[in-house]
Design an enzyme around this catalytic site. Structure first.
Site, PDB file in Angstrom:
ATOM      1  N   SER A   1       0.818  -1.207   0.000  1.00  0.00           N
ATOM      2  CA  SER A   1       0.000   0.000   0.000  1.00  0.00           C
ATOM      3  C   SER A   1       0.855   1.262   0.000  1.00  0.00           C
ATOM      4  CB  SER A   1      -0.909   0.032   1.237  1.00  0.00           C
ATOM      5  OG  SER A   1      -1.813  -1.028   1.204  1.00  0.00           O
TER       6      SER A   1
HETATM    7  N1  SAH Z   1      -1.627  -4.865   3.762  1.00  0.00           N
HETATM    8  C1  SAH Z   1      -0.746  -4.821   2.623  1.00  0.00           C
HETATM    9  C2  SAH Z   1      -1.475  -4.475   1.347  1.00  0.00           C
HETATM   10  C3  SAH Z   1      -2.121  -5.654   0.857  1.00  0.00           C
HETATM   11  S1  SAH Z   1      -2.811  -5.606  -0.741  1.00  0.00           S
HETATM   12  C4  SAH Z   1       0.437  -3.917   2.875  1.00  0.00           C
HETATM   13  O1  SAH Z   1       0.838  -3.857   4.030  1.00  0.00           O
HETATM   14  O2  SAH Z   1       0.975  -3.306   1.961  1.00  0.00           O
HETATM   15  C5  SAH Z   1      -4.248  -6.562  -0.369  1.00  0.00           C
HETATM   16  C6  SAH Z   1      -4.014  -8.003  -0.015  1.00  0.00           C
HETATM   17  O3  SAH Z   1      -5.287  -8.531   0.332  1.00  0.00           O
HETATM   18  C7  SAH Z   1      -3.501  -8.850  -1.166  1.00  0.00           C
HETATM   19  O4  SAH Z   1      -2.331  -9.502  -0.777  1.00  0.00           O
HETATM   20  C8  SAH Z   1      -4.639  -9.825  -1.424  1.00  0.00           C
HETATM   21  O5  SAH Z   1      -4.203 -11.115  -1.816  1.00  0.00           O
HETATM   22  C9  SAH Z   1      -5.325  -9.877  -0.074  1.00  0.00           C
HETATM   23  N2  SAH Z   1      -6.711 -10.313  -0.087  1.00  0.00           N
HETATM   24  C10 SAH Z   1      -7.669 -10.088  -1.024  1.00  0.00           C
HETATM   25  N3  SAH Z   1      -8.826 -10.694  -0.661  1.00  0.00           N
HETATM   26  C11 SAH Z   1      -8.594 -11.314   0.530  1.00  0.00           C
HETATM   27  C12 SAH Z   1      -9.394 -12.112   1.401  1.00  0.00           C
HETATM   28  N4  SAH Z   1     -10.646 -12.430   1.112  1.00  0.00           N
HETATM   29  N5  SAH Z   1      -8.824 -12.575   2.532  1.00  0.00           N
HETATM   30  C13 SAH Z   1      -7.528 -12.304   2.841  1.00  0.00           C
HETATM   31  N6  SAH Z   1      -6.723 -11.557   2.042  1.00  0.00           N
HETATM   32  C14 SAH Z   1      -7.249 -11.069   0.907  1.00  0.00           C
END
Ligand code: SAH
Length: 223
Positions: A72
């Site tokens: 992010s």
């Molecule tokens: N928190 C991260 C950003 C993550 S991007 C950071 O610190 O930068 C969003 C993430 O959510 C992705 O890795 C994606 O695979 C995950 N994601 C999407 N749908 C999800 C779900 N239903 N359960 C768990 N993770 C999920």
């Protein structure tokens, strides 16, 4: 004598702080807390991206982490962290571990972070990364975060880092009364509204709209 130029990290902190000031009215606060600023300084964002992206790690942008996912934008991590109102004795759930950066930032501020990621390879990579970096108050699990982490509930705070069309009901159940959830809600392939839900009592939540954001989609697991 020449003044030493600011480090990339301090330039990023200034950029984030300026952006927060511009949004003062929407966010409801004047600046980031000392604790959130300290956490952003402490976590080495360059260690959460691939080697070839390290030179861009201190820019205020999301970056690819493979698997069509991103780390992010630092500004978004900063405000979501502060909106959660983290406290030293809190147990917090994150949905969407990705590379583990947001989890690491939170781990500097609370007692224990639980984080769920739906992509197995990302869960494994993040587990190893966080262990190697010495974070010992983060527990990861691979699965569909729609269901939260019932065995570790209730949580003082929940942060969702993927865009979801609706707030998953199990997450509301797993939030303590008085707890806060920070979550982007809206069409998953467009922009979402970053919302803060406060659980007022067992049957009701207060909902506050903060700012429009763009997150990768929340994906339901078919397993
Ligand atoms: N928190 C991260 C950003 C993550 S991007 C950071 O610190 O930068 C969003 C993430 O959510 C992705 O890795 C994606 O695979 C995950 N994601 C999407 N749908 C999800 C779900 N239903 N359960 C768990 N993770 C999920």
């Amino acid at each position: 004598m020449r003044r030493q130029s600011k480090s990339e990290k301090e330039v990023l902190i200034d950029t984030i702080s300026a952006e927060v000031s511009e949004l003062e009215n929407r966010l409801g606060w004047r600046g980031l807390s000392d604790e959130v600023l300290a956490a952003l300084r402490q976590v080495p964002r360059d260690q959460f991206v691939a080697k070839e992206n390290r030179y861009r790690a201190w820019e205020n942008h999301p970056l690819s982490i493979g698997y069509q996912q991103t780390i992010s934008q630092p500004f978004i991590v900063a405000i979501m962290t502060q909106l959660l109102h983290p406290e030293k004795n809190h147990r917090v759930l994150e949905v969407g571990t990705g590379c583990g950066y947001q989890a690491a930032v939170l781990s500097c501020l609370v007692e224990q972070v639980y984080s769920v990621e739906v992509i197995p390879a990302l869960t494994q990579e993040s587990e190893l990364r966080l262990k190697n970096l010495g974070y010992n108050n983060i527990s990861l699990r691979c699965g569909d975060g729609y269901s939260g982490w019932p065995e570790r509930a209730p949580f003082d705070g929940i942060i969702v880092t993927a865009g979801t069309e609706m707030v998953p009901a199990p997450l509301i159940s797993q939030l303590k009364v008085g707890g806060r959830m920070v979550i982007p809600v809206g069409p998953t392939h467009e922009s979402q509204m970053l919302k803060v839900l406060t659980k007022v009592d067992e049957h009701s939540v207060d909902i506050e709209d903060i700012i429009p954001v763009v997150f990768v989609p929340f994906v339901r697991s078919t397993d």
